[in-house]
Design a protein around this motif. Sequence first.
Motif, PDB file in Angstrom:
ATOM      1  N   HIS A 121       0.833  -1.202   0.000  1.00  0.00           N
ATOM      2  CA  HIS A 121       0.000   0.000   0.000  1.00  0.00           C
ATOM      3  C   HIS A 121       0.872   1.258   0.000  1.00  0.00           C
ATOM      4  CE1 HIS A 121      -2.263   3.166   2.215  1.00  0.00           C
ATOM      5  NE2 HIS A 121      -3.246   2.781   1.427  1.00  0.00           N
ATOM      6  N   LYS A 151      -8.455  -4.777   7.366  1.00  0.00           N
ATOM      7  CA  LYS A 151      -7.489  -3.685   7.200  1.00  0.00           C
ATOM      8  C   LYS A 151      -6.444  -4.042   6.144  1.00  0.00           C
ATOM      9  CE  LYS A 151      -4.261  -0.910   9.955  1.00  0.00           C
ATOM     10  NZ  LYS A 151      -3.704  -0.730  11.301  1.00  0.00           N
ATOM     11  N   SER A 154      -7.854  -4.255   2.634  1.00  0.00           N
ATOM     12  CA  SER A 154      -8.012  -2.912   2.092  1.00  0.00           C
ATOM     13  C   SER A 154      -6.680  -2.368   1.575  1.00  0.00           C
ATOM     14  CB  SER A 154      -8.584  -1.984   3.168  1.00  0.00           C
ATOM     15  OG  SER A 154      -8.630  -0.666   2.711  1.00  0.00           O
ATOM     16  N   CYS A 157      -5.912  -4.289  -1.673  1.00  0.00           N
ATOM     17  CA  CYS A 157      -6.836  -3.897  -2.757  1.00  0.00           C
ATOM     18  C   CYS A 157      -6.489  -2.521  -3.304  1.00  0.00           C
ATOM     19  CB  CYS A 157      -8.281  -3.930  -2.274  1.00  0.00           C
ATOM     20  SG  CYS A 157      -8.926  -5.595  -2.095  1.00  0.00           S
TER      21      CYS A 157
END
Length: 173
Positions: A121, A151, A154, A157
């Motif tokens: 991320h 979490k 996310s 993704c």
Amino acid sequence: NQMVQDQNHTAPPEFHEVLAKAGAAIEAMNFERFEAEIAEAERLSPGHPEIPHFKGLAFFEKKKTVRAFELVAQAAYAMPENPFVRHNLAAIQISLGKFDDAEINLRNAIKMLPEYAEAFHTLAGIRKFEREDPLIQQMEGLARNTKFNAKNASFLCFALAKAYDDSGRHRQA
């Protein structure tokens, strides 16, 4: 008195419990509680490299980025195989505009812990992905084969959607 070995750094078992409380205090922005917990950690294991790591995280939350960098870099030097320290150092480097150094630390964190969704991320925020980027395949494999909590799902993704968008795979994004 049992001791816990953490990457060649010895500490009593309660040390990690105290560190967890210090981390929770940082997240809550309760720096008075953090100071008490980190003082206890120092008492339990003087000189342990997690101490400057956590102190650096506290300075980062207080927007004292240069001091945060110094402390977390010290921890990274003492614990070169710790992916969490590498990720945190990268986050600080990003805020200092040191994107190339941050990418190196994030790639190292991912190499050390291939399912580290938060590192993907963070990397996605500073990287432009190409269509055949091997990191995209790595993230796709993780998405298919790893059970993440909400979490981390996310985090992954977002990183994968950003990679698809960067590489012109807009429908997949």
